[in-house]
Scaffold this motif. Sequence first.
Motif, PDB file in Angstrom:
ATOM      1  N   VAL A   1       6.650 -22.301 -22.455  1.00 26.23           N
ATOM      2  CA  VAL A   1       6.125 -20.820 -22.716  1.00 26.23           C
ATOM      3  C   VAL A   1       6.258 -20.109 -21.319  1.00 26.23           C
ATOM      4  N   VAL A   2       5.641 -20.817 -20.335  1.00 21.93           N
ATOM      5  CA  VAL A   2       5.636 -19.977 -18.953  1.00 21.93           C
ATOM      6  C   VAL A   2       7.248 -19.692 -18.538  1.00 21.93           C
ATOM      7  N   GLU A   3       8.049 -20.595 -18.694  1.00 25.17           N
ATOM      8  CA  GLU A   3       9.277 -20.293 -18.326  1.00 25.17           C
ATOM      9  C   GLU A   3      10.294 -19.437 -19.225  1.00 25.17           C
ATOM     10  N   GLN A   4       9.503 -19.231 -20.413  1.00 25.14           N
ATOM     11  CA  GLN A   4       9.987 -18.410 -21.286  1.00 25.14           C
ATOM     12  C   GLN A   4      11.207 -18.741 -22.063  1.00 25.14           C
ATOM     13  N   GLU A   5      11.271 -20.149 -22.240  1.00 24.70           N
ATOM     14  CA  GLU A   5      12.240 -20.854 -22.991  1.00 24.70           C
ATOM     15  C   GLU A   5      11.843 -20.635 -24.400  1.00 24.70           C
ATOM     16  N   PRO A   6      12.904 -20.233 -25.192  1.00 20.77           N
ATOM     17  CA  PRO A   6      12.466 -20.167 -26.769  1.00 20.77           C
ATOM     18  C   PRO A   6      12.845 -21.793 -27.616  1.00 20.77           C
ATOM     19  N   PHE A   7      11.727 -21.825 -28.283  1.00 18.68           N
ATOM     20  CA  PHE A   7      11.273 -22.856 -28.824  1.00 18.68           C
ATOM     21  C   PHE A   7      10.563 -22.742 -30.213  1.00 18.68           C
ATOM     22  N   GLN A   8      10.753 -23.809 -31.158  1.00 16.33           N
ATOM     23  CA  GLN A   8      10.090 -23.670 -32.396  1.00 16.33           C
ATOM     24  C   GLN A   8       9.601 -25.127 -32.814  1.00 16.33           C
ATOM     25  N   VAL A   9       8.342 -25.306 -33.178  1.00 11.65           N
ATOM     26  CA  VAL A   9       7.677 -26.701 -33.425  1.00 11.65           C
ATOM     27  C   VAL A   9       7.742 -26.607 -34.983  1.00 11.65           C
ATOM     28  N   VAL A  10       8.455 -27.752 -35.402  1.00 13.43           N
ATOM     29  CA  VAL A  10       8.524 -27.828 -36.916  1.00 13.43           C
ATOM     30  C   VAL A  10       7.917 -29.125 -37.287  1.00 13.43           C
ATOM     31  N   ASP A  11       7.069 -29.311 -38.517  1.00 15.15           N
ATOM     32  CA  ASP A  11       6.683 -30.639 -39.005  1.00 15.15           C
ATOM     33  C   ASP A  11       7.958 -31.447 -39.207  1.00 15.15           C
TER      34      ASP A  11
END
Length: 174
Positions: A36-46
């Motif tokens: 988040v701090v590095e502004q890296e796009p990500f998505q967390v999924v089940d």
Amino acid sequence: MPDRNPVRLIKKYPNRRLYDTRTSSHITLSDIRKLVVEQEPFQVVDAKTGEDLTRSILLQIIQEAESDGEPIFSSDMLRGIIRFYGPFQGMLGSYLENSIKAVADIQAQAGQQSSQAWSDFMSSQLPMMQKLMGQYVEQSKQLYLNTQNLFGMFPGFPGATGRNDKNGKDDDKA
């Protein structure tokens, strides 16, 4: 071969472990905070259902950060946010999002300055900002009270005071 998906996929397993598919390794909430701090796009999924859990994980990170050190949200502020769920939810969400974006934009513009210079600037601006925010809160409070008073003129309207006879006495019998 480089990963063509710009959004980093993190899978959450039933044992509550998080798995980064880009690095093929388990990660922690602290690692996600760094993304988040590095502004890296990500998505967390089940991992099992594919349900998007990104918001839930971000809320967990906020909860941990609020438990450590000096919290951003006071109890009164959290109560206020909870009260806004419902009719004013969209307005508050938009306001908070725009406010945080404005602060982030200011930080980006000041990014060329040293952290000490930024700290000095913010500390010198703090009294002015506190005064402005105090005025804004007071104006918002007055607007809310005026709106409540306006609705109070209409008997039967939710939030109405129930006063509608010529003498200003309550129609309701206690």
